[in-house]
Design a protein around this motif. Structure first.
Motif, mmCIF file in Angstrom:
data_model
loop_
_atom_site.group_PDB
_atom_site.id
_atom_site.type_symbol
_atom_site.label_atom_id
_atom_site.label_comp_id
_atom_site.label_asym_id
_atom_site.label_seq_id
_atom_site.Cartn_x
_atom_site.Cartn_y
_atom_site.Cartn_z
ATOM 1 N N PHE A 43 0.902 -1.261 -0.217
ATOM 2 C CA PHE A 43 0.060 -0.074 -0.032
ATOM 3 C C PHE A 43 0.912 1.331 0.015
ATOM 4 N N ASP A 44 0.738 1.984 -1.016
ATOM 5 C CA ASP A 44 1.596 3.365 -0.996
ATOM 6 C C ASP A 44 0.838 4.244 -0.166
ATOM 7 N N ALA A 45 1.691 5.131 0.329
ATOM 8 C CA ALA A 45 1.299 5.971 1.553
ATOM 9 C C ALA A 45 0.947 7.405 0.763
ATOM 10 N N GLY A 78 9.054 3.758 0.552
ATOM 11 C CA GLY A 78 10.225 3.941 -0.417
ATOM 12 C C GLY A 78 9.509 4.263 -1.708
ATOM 13 N N THR A 79 8.494 3.301 -2.414
ATOM 14 C CA THR A 79 8.069 3.441 -3.565
ATOM 15 C C THR A 79 6.820 4.832 -3.889
ATOM 16 N N THR A 80 6.413 5.092 -2.644
ATOM 17 C CA THR A 80 5.767 6.330 -2.780
ATOM 18 C C THR A 80 6.321 7.506 -3.194
ATOM 19 N N THR A 96 6.888 14.440 0.666
ATOM 20 C CA THR A 96 8.156 14.535 1.322
ATOM 21 C C THR A 96 8.052 13.365 2.168
ATOM 22 N N PRO A 97 9.403 12.941 2.899
ATOM 23 C CA PRO A 97 9.415 11.912 3.927
ATOM 24 C C PRO A 97 8.363 12.204 4.859
ATOM 25 N N ILE A 125 2.406 -8.171 10.317
ATOM 26 C CA ILE A 125 3.614 -7.333 10.266
ATOM 27 C C ILE A 125 3.411 -6.107 9.416
ATOM 28 N N MET A 126 4.165 -5.142 9.636
ATOM 29 C CA MET A 126 3.829 -3.885 8.869
ATOM 30 C C MET A 126 5.294 -3.492 8.590
ATOM 31 N N PRO A 127 5.964 -4.080 7.824
ATOM 32 C CA PRO A 127 7.176 -3.490 7.234
ATOM 33 C C PRO A 127 7.155 -2.234 6.262
ATOM 34 N N ASN A 128 8.054 -1.533 6.245
ATOM 35 C CA ASN A 128 8.077 -0.206 5.070
ATOM 36 C C ASN A 128 9.375 -0.650 4.216
#
Length: 417
Positions: A43-45, A78-80, A96-97, A125-128
Motif C-alpha cells: 500500500f503506497d502512503a 520508498g515506492t511512494t 516529502t518523507p 506485521i507492517m514493514p516499510n
C-alpha cells in the motif's frame, strides 16, 4: 479440468468471489495446507487514510489471518516517493518523507481494525519498503537486479502500454516502479519467508515480475493471486462518490456517511458486496441477495451495518442505523448526522443558505449549491428550499437546522455559544 482448492483460504477466495487469477493455484493450495503462509499486499502512503477502493484487499488479508496465515501489510515508504503508474493518466505528486510518515501512521489506524499485529506465527506485521529501498546503491541495483528485466516486456504491461497508447507522459521515475515492486517481493521473501503477493488484477504484471526475479536470483518458488478490479453495477469506481473518496478513517468521513454509502448500494450489487465486504455466511448472503422489491432494503441495511461494524465498531454501526431511521422514517434530525458548528462571529448579521450548503459538505461550490436549489433538490428542515438568496441569522439558528441535498444526504447546522 477445473482445480478445486482444498485449503480454507483459497476456499474463501473462490466461493466469496475474490479471486481473479493465480499464478499456480495447485502449488499455492499445497503450500497453504502444509503450514503458515506469509502473504503481502503493498500500500503506497499517498494519503492519511485508505478508502473503500482498498477494502477488498484489506478483507483478503483479514481472511488470510482468519484461516491461520500471516498477513504482511507492506507500507510503500520508498515506492511512494516514485509513484505507481498503474491505472493512472498522469504522474503522482511527489511527497516529502515527513508527509509519507504521517500518512503511514494514519493508514496503520485502518489496519488495526481488521488485523491483529504481533510476534505470533499468524500475527500481522507492517514493514516499510524504505528500509531496503532507501539504502540501495544505484549501480549495484542496476547490475544485480536491473539486468533481469527486459524493457521490451516491460513496455507490454498494461499499466505502461495504456499510458503510451494515449501518448501521455510516463517518466523514467515511474517506469522504475515495477522493478522496485518486484524487488520488494524478493526482499520480503528473504526477510520473512513471504510466499504470496496479492493485489488487484491491474497488479498482475508487477506480481509476475517479482516471482520471476525471485526464481532467477534464489531459485525459489513463490506465488501471486489477484482480485477482480471492482466497479459498481452502474459502472462507478468503488470508493468514490460525487462528494469525494469514501475514506476508512472516521476523521475524514464520519461513520454515518460511511454507513450511508453502503446503505445506498444498488440492488444488483447487494449479494456480491455482502460476500466481499462482510463475514456474513454464504447462505445468508444468498438469501439477502435474492430479496426483491422493498425487502431488498433489509439486505442493504445488513450490508451497511456489517461493513461499518468492521471498520468503525458495532456501536457506530448501530448509531448510524438509528440516525438513518430517525431521519428517513420519522422525519427527525438524528443525533449522528454530519454537523457544521458555527460561532456567532461566523454568522454575523446573517449567513447565506448557499454558504451553509457548501460548508456542510452537501455541495462543492456555491454554483453547485445554487443549481441544487434551482433543481428543487435542496430542503431546509424537510421543507423545499427555493430561495438561493435566503439569509439565516443567529435567531434562525438558535435551534439546529437540518439541510438536505436530495433524499439521502443530510447535515445539521448548529450555533455554538
Amino acid at each position: 479440468m477445473t482445480y478445486h482448492p482444498k485449503s480454507d483460504f483459497l476456499g474463501v477466495m473462490t466461493t466469496r468471489g475474490f479471486m481473479a487469477d493465480c499464478t499456480d493455484l495447485q502449488g499455492l493450495d499445497e503450500a497453504l495446507i502444509k503450514g503458515v503462509v506469509p502473504a503481502y499486499i503493498g500500500f503506497d502512503a499517498t494519503a492519511t487514510s485508505l478508502h473503500a477502493g482498498s477494502l477488498i484487499q484489506i478483507m483478503m488479508l483479514r481472511w488470510l489471518q482468519k484461516t491461520g496465515h500471516k498477513p504482511i501489510t507492506l507500507m510503500g515508504g520508498g515506492t511512494t516517493k516514485v509513484g505507481d503508474p498503474s491505472g493512472r493518466d498522469s504522474e503522482r505528486n511527489l511527497l516529502t518523507p515527513e508527509t509519507i510518515a504521517g500518512n503511514i501512521a494514519g493508514i496503520r489506524q485502518v489496519f488495526d481494525k481488521y488485523l491483529t499485529y504481533g510476534g505470533g506465527p499468524s500475527d500481522a506485521i507492517m514493514p516499510n519498503n524504505a528500509e531496503w529501498l532507501d539504502a540501495l546503491n544505484y549501480l549495484d541495483f542496476l547490475r544485480d537486479i536491473g539486468r533481469h528485466f527486459s524493457v521490451n516486456r516491460m513496455l507490454s504491461f498494461e499499466s505502461v502500454k495504456a499510458r503510451l497508447d494515449r501518448e501521455q507522459s510516463l517518466s523514467f521515475l515511474e517506469f522504475n516502479y515495477m522493478i522496485l515492486q518486484a524487488y520488494d517481493f524478493l526482499e520480503l521473501h528473504r526477510r520473512y519467508g513471504c510466499l504470496l503477493q496479492m493485489g488487484g488484477s491491474d497488479q498482475w504484471g508487477n506480481i509476475v515480475n517479482g516471482i520471476d526475479l525471485t526464481r532467477r536470483i534464489l531459485d525459489h518458488e513463490i506465488y501471486g493471486l489477484t482480485s477482480h478490479l471492482l466497479t459498481t453495477s452502474d459502472g462507478k469506481k468503488m470508493g468514490k462518490t460525487a462528494g469525494g473518496a469514501v475514506w476508512l478513517n472516521a476523521d475524514l468521513l464520519s461513520p454515518y456517511e460511511f454507513w450511508q454509502y453502503w446503505r445506498n448500494t444498488t440492488d444488483a450489487d447487494v449479494d456480491r458486496f455482502l460476500k466481499l465486504y462482510t463475514e456474513v455466511s454464504l447462505d445468508e448472503c444468498d438469501r439477502l441477495g435474492a430479496l426483491g422489491g422493498s425487502e431488498i432494503n433489509e439486505a442493504k441495511i445488513t450490508l451497511a451495518n456489517e461493513v461499518t461494524a468492521l471498520c468503525h465498531g458495532r456501536e457506530a454501526a448501530q448509531a448510524a442505523e438509528a440516525t438513518a431511521r430517525e431521519v428517513f422514517e420519522k422525519g427527525g434530525v438524528g443525533g449522528d448526522l454530519p454537523t457544521l458548528a458555527l460561532s456567532p462571529d461566523d454568522v454575523g448579521e446573517g449567513i447565506s443558505v448557499v454558504q451553509l450548503i457548501v460548508r456542510s459538505g452537501l455541495a462543492k461550490s456555491g454554483k453547485e449549491a445554487k443549481r441544487l436549489i434551482a433543481d428543487n433538490g435542496a430542503r431546509l428542515d424537510d421543507a423545499p428550499l427555493t430561495d438561493a438568496g435566503l439569509m439565516l441569522d443567529t435567531a434562525a439558528l438558535a435551534s439546529p437546522v437540518k439541510l438536505s441535498a436530495g433524499k439521502k444526504r443530510h447535515a445539521l447546522v448548529t450555533l455554538q455559544d
